[in-house]
Design an enzyme around this catalytic site. Structure first.
Site: not given
Ligand code: AHR
Ligand code: AHR
Ligand code: AHR
Length: 517
Positions: A237, A239-240, A314-315, A438, A454, A482, A507
Site C-alpha cells: 500500500d 497510498e492511492n 493510511g486515511d 445454553f 452460537d 456434558h 466434563d
Molecule cells: O445459548 C445462549 C443464547 O440463548 C444463544 O446465544 C441464543 O441463541 C439463545 O437466546
Molecule cells: O492506497 C490504498 C488506500 O487509498 C490507502 O490505504 C488509503 O489511505 C487510501 O484510501
C-alpha cells in the site's frame, strides 16, 4: 562484515570445537549470552544484517532473544481495568494464561501492542481519519487463538472497523529512506475492503498523496493492483494504490497466497522495492516482485511520513479484515539473505492451529472427527445428535451405522470467526452444533449472525490438561460440557445445574478422535 559471513564464521567455529565433543559440550555450556545464532530471534537477525528493527510488535512471542517486557495490554469490560501480558521467559512466548485468568468471565479488548524495539512505537486505538471517523474499534483479545511453540497465544483479530495506529513514532523511515517490514497474518482471514495494512503511513491519518505510505497489505480487493488467481494477494500500500508490481493493476508474478500462517514482506529504498512471501510454518520465501518503483507518477521518490498502522488504510479506511500475529519494521533495506534467516526463525517458532493438548488429534478444517468425553465415568461416550439434541452416547465398533454417523462432525472454520471452529453434522449436511438457551442442538444454519455466533467454538488446551476445550464464541466463559449425558455450554459454577463446578474441568475436556463415520 555482513550477516552471512558472520554466520559462516560462527558455524565454522562451532564445527572446529565439535571435533572434540567433550570439550565442545563444556564450551557450549559456558556460552552464557542468549545471542548465539541458535536463539537469534527476528530482530537479532535484522540487527546482525545491519538493518535493525525500529518497531517490533507481537502478541505471541518476543522478537528479540533478550526481550523480557510486556507484549500487549488488555482491558476487561467488567471493571475497565487493564493488564499487561508478558512473556513466559526472556525471548519466549506470550503468557496467555495471564490473559485467560484476567479475562475469565468477562470480555477483554487489546488496548496496546507494545513496541519491543525500545523506541516506544506502541500501537494503540487508531483515531479517526480522512476516510472514516474514529476512534476505531479494538480487537477482541480471545478472537484469534493460536498455538506457538506448543504454547497457547492470541493474535490480533481485525474485524472491519478495527484499527491500531501510532502517528508519533521514532526512527521509522521518512521521505525516500530505506526500510523493510514483515508480518505474519492468517492467510485464510481476509476480505475485499480497504485496507488490511501493517506498516508506514501518514502522520495525519489523511490521504496526503501518492507515495506517502509504504505498508504491507493482505486481502483480495481489486480496486487498485492485483495478481494471479482470485486472491488474496500480498501487495504494497503506497497510498492511492495497492501495488502488486511495477504496473498499476495486474502483475502476473504476484500469486494468490492463503497459507493459514503467512509471512508477508514489503521493503523499499530509492527507486527499488520488493514483495516477498511464504508459509510461516515451513519452507522459504519467494520473491513476488523485485524492481523499480511503479510506472505511475508520484511514487519515485517516495514521501513516507513514518506513522505506523495496523488493520486500516493510511486515511483510516477501515473496511478490511485480517489477523495479525507479529511484525516488524526496520531501518535500512534488509537483504534477501537476512529475511531468509528471519523466515527460518519464523518457521521454527512453531505456529500451529493444534490445540497442543498433547492427547487427541487436531481440529483441521475440512476433516471429520468425533469428540470423546474424558471424565472417568464416560470415556466411551461421544458427542452425537439424537432427535436434534446433542447428547453423549457410548459408541464403539459394533454401534449401528446411524449412531456412528450421528457421532461424526465435519470441522469448519468458525462461522463467526475463522480462527475458531464450527461442527457440521456428518449425516445432516448444512446442520451444525449450536447452543440455544445454553443447550446444544443440531440445527440448520439459517445464515443469521446469531446462528453463526452460537455455532462457533474456540478450541484451547483441555481445562483438565487433557484434550481440547471448546469455548463458546459469544459466551467465552462457557465451554461445551456434558452433564447427565446431555451437552451444554457451561460455566465453571453458576445458576444452572449443568454449570456445577463438580468435575467441570473434566466434563469440558474432549479428545478429538478419528471419525466414527
Ligand atoms: O445459548 C445462549 C443464547 O440463548 C444463544 O446465544 C441464543 O441463541 C439463545 O437466546
Ligand atoms: O492506497 C490504498 C488506500 O487509498 C490507502 O490505504 C488509503 O489511505 C487510501 O484510501
Ligand atoms: O438427530 C436426528 C436423528 O434423531 C438421529 O439421526 C437419530 O439418532 C435420531 O432418531
Amino acid at each position: 562484515m555482513n550477516f552471512l559471513s558472520r554466520l559462516r564464521r560462527v558455524r565454522k567455529r562451532l564445527m572446529s570445537v565439535g571435533a572434540a565433543s567433550a570439550l565442545a559440550a563444556g564450551l557450549l555450556a559456558g556460552v552464557s549470552t542468549p545471542s548465539n545464532a541458535a536463539t537469534s530471534l527476528p530482530c537479532d537477525i535484522y540487527a546482525a544484517g545491519g538493518t535493525p528493527c525500529v518497531a517490533a510488535h507481537s502478541t505471541t512471542r518476543a522478537l528479540y532473544a533478550s526481550y523480557n517486557g510486556p507484549l500487549y495490554q488488555v482491558r476487561r469490560s467488567s471493571d475497565n481495568t487493564t493488564r499487561d501480558i508478558g512473556v513466559l521467559s526472556a525471548g519466549g512466548y506470550a503468557n496467555a494464561a495471564t490473559q485467560d485468568s484476567f479475562c475469565s468471565g468477562t470480555t477483554c479488548l487489546i488496548t496496546v501492542i507494545y513496541d519491543q524495539s525500545g523506541r516506544g512505537n506502541n500501537l494503540t486505538q487508531a483515531p479517526g481519519g480522512g476516510a472514516a471517523g474514529g476512534p476505531d474499534n479494538l480487537a477482541v483479545a480471545t478472537a484469534a487463538p493460536t498455538t506457538v511453540g506448543g504454547h497457547k497465544a492470541y493474535g490480533v483479530y481485525v474485524a472491519p472497523g478495527t484499527g491500531y495506529r501510532n502517528n508519533h513514532t521514532s526512527g521509522i523511515a521518512t521521505g525516500d529512506q530505506p526500510e523493510g517490514m514483515y508480518a505474519i497474518f492468517d492467510g485464510t482471514h481476509y476480505n475485499g475492503g480497504c485496507c488490511f495494512d501493517y506498516g508506514n503511513a501518514e502522520t495525519s491519518s489523511n490521504d496526503t498523496g501518492n507515495g506517502h505510505m509504504e505498508a504491507v497489505y493482505f486481502g483480495n480487493i481489486k480496486v487498485w493492483g492485483y495478481g494471479a488467481g482470485n486472491g488474496p494477494w500480498v501487495m504494497a500500500d503506497l497510498e492511492n494504490g495497492l501495488f502488486s508490481g511495477v504496473n498499476q493493476h495486474y502483475n502476473a508474478n504476484d500469486p494468490t497466497v492463503n497459507y493459514r500462517y503467512l509471512t508477508a514482506i514489503v521493503k523499499g529504498e530509492p527507486n527499488h522495492w520488493s514483495i516477498r512471501g511464504g508459509n510461516a510454518q515451513s519452507g522459504g520465501l519467494s520473491t513476488f516482485y523485485n524492481g523499480v518503483r511503479p510506472n505511475v507518477s508520484g511514487y519515485n521518490p517516495m514521501h513516507k511520513e513514518g506513522a505506523i498502522i495496523l488493520g486500516i488504510g493510511g486515511d483510516n479506511s477501515k473496511g478490511s479484515a485480517g489477523t495479525f500475529y507479529e511484525g516488524v519494521m526496520t531501518s535500512g533495506y534488509p537483504s534477501d539473505a537476512t529475511e531468509n534467516s528471519v523466515q527460518a526463525n519464523i518457521t521454527s517458532a512453531g505456529y500451529s492451529t493444534s490445540t497442543g493438548g498433547g492427547t487427541g488429534g487436531t481440529l483441521t478444517p475440512g476433516s471429520s472427527i468425533s469428540l470423546r468425553a474424558t471424565t472417568a465415568c464416560c470415556t466411551d461416550r461421544y458427542i452425537r445428535h439424537q432427535n436434534d439434541q446433542a447428547v453423549t452416547s457410548v459408541i464403539n465398533s459394533s454401534s449401528s451405522s446411524l449412531d456412528k454417523n450421528d457421532a461424526t462432525w465435519i470441522v469448519h472454520n468458525g462461522l463467526a470467526n475463522s480462527s475458531c471452529v464450527s461442527f457440521e453434522s456428518k449425516n445432516y449436511p448444512g446442520d451444525y452444533l449450536r447452543h440455544q438457551n445454553f443447550h446444544l442442538y443440531r440445527q440448520t444454519n439459517d445464515g443469521s449472525t446469531l446462528f453463526a455466533a452460537d455455532a462457533t467454538f474456540c478450541p484451547q488446551t483441555g481445562k483438565s490438561g487433557q484434550g481440547t476445550s471448546l469455548a463458546s464464541y459469544n459466551y467465552p466463559d462457557r465451554f461445551i460440557r456434558h452433564y447427565d449425558n446431555t451437552v451444554y455450554i457451561a460455566s465453571d459454577g453458576g445458576s444452572n445445574s449443568f454449570d456445577s463446578a463438580t468435575s467441570w474441568a473434566d466434563d469440558v475436556s474432549w479428545v478429538v478422535d478419528q471419525p466414527w463415520a
